[in-house]
Motif scaffolding. Sequence first.
Motif, PDB file in Angstrom:
ATOM      1  N   THR A   1       5.042   8.718  -5.130  1.00 60.32           N
ATOM      2  CA  THR A   1       4.976   9.591  -6.295  1.00 60.32           C
ATOM      3  C   THR A   1       6.382   9.870  -6.783  1.00 60.32           C
ATOM      4  N   PRO A   2       6.710   9.534  -8.042  1.00 60.96           N
ATOM      5  CA  PRO A   2       5.889   8.720  -8.929  1.00 60.96           C
ATOM      6  C   PRO A   2       5.785   7.298  -8.406  1.00 60.96           C
ATOM      7  N   ARG A   3       4.737   6.622  -8.850  1.00 60.64           N
ATOM      8  CA  ARG A   3       4.453   5.265  -8.368  1.00 60.64           C
ATOM      9  C   ARG A   3       5.632   4.337  -8.671  1.00 60.64           C
ATOM     10  N   LEU A   4       5.989   3.550  -7.677  1.00 55.79           N
ATOM     11  CA  LEU A   4       7.079   2.592  -7.825  1.00 55.79           C
ATOM     12  C   LEU A   4       6.520   1.209  -8.144  1.00 55.79           C
ATOM     13  N   LYS A   5       7.159   0.526  -9.067  1.00 56.96           N
ATOM     14  CA  LYS A   5       6.821  -0.871  -9.357  1.00 56.96           C
ATOM     15  C   LYS A   5       7.672  -1.754  -8.457  1.00 56.96           C
TER      16      LYS A   5
ATOM     17  N   ALA B   1       0.829  -1.204   0.000  1.00 52.59           N
ATOM     18  CA  ALA B   1       0.000   0.000   0.000  1.00 52.59           C
ATOM     19  C   ALA B   1       0.866   1.258   0.000  1.00 52.59           C
ATOM     20  N   ILE B   2       1.932   1.242   0.768  1.00 53.72           N
ATOM     21  CA  ILE B   2       2.837   2.399   0.807  1.00 53.72           C
ATOM     22  C   ILE B   2       3.539   2.563  -0.539  1.00 53.72           C
ATOM     23  N   ARG B   3       4.000   1.449  -1.119  1.00 50.21           N
ATOM     24  CA  ARG B   3       4.665   1.523  -2.430  1.00 50.21           C
ATOM     25  C   ARG B   3       3.737   2.113  -3.480  1.00 50.21           C
TER      26      ARG B   3
ATOM     27  N   THR C   1      11.765   7.929   0.291  1.00 46.53           N
ATOM     28  CA  THR C   1      12.252   8.936  -0.662  1.00 46.53           C
ATOM     29  C   THR C   1      11.163   9.379  -1.622  1.00 46.53           C
ATOM     30  N   ARG C   2      10.102   8.577  -1.751  1.00 47.22           N
ATOM     31  CA  ARG C   2       9.032   8.904  -2.692  1.00 47.22           C
ATOM     32  C   ARG C   2       7.654   8.940  -2.035  1.00 47.22           C
ATOM     33  N   SER C   3       7.626   8.907  -0.724  1.00 46.87           N
ATOM     34  CA  SER C   3       6.368   8.836   0.012  1.00 46.87           C
ATOM     35  C   SER C   3       6.211  10.079   0.878  1.00 46.87           C
TER      36      SER C   3
END
Length: 84
Positions: free
Chosen positions: A20-24, A14-16, A63-65
């Motif tokens: 932003t941008p969405r991580l695969k 859910a966190i992944r 780093t992206r959340s």
Amino acid sequence: MTEQQKQHGATLRAIRLQCTPRLKQGDVANMLGVLQSTISGIETGTRRLSVPMLKAAADVLATRSRMTTEEIVLAVVLGFEVEQ
């Protein structure tokens, strides 16, 4: 596979997905130096999440959340629900 493993994995997923941008899964795997199948196993609860892997994954996701590393670790360990 335990219910706790499933919950840990579901929270990390859910966190992944809210990054932003969405991580695969492959993106996270590359950043951690593991196979994509490792991330998939953790997220589905078929692979145990070790403390070092949790810390490393939390560092990457932070780093992206909008969440900090510490917030991610607490959410996973305490089983907080994270909106997707």
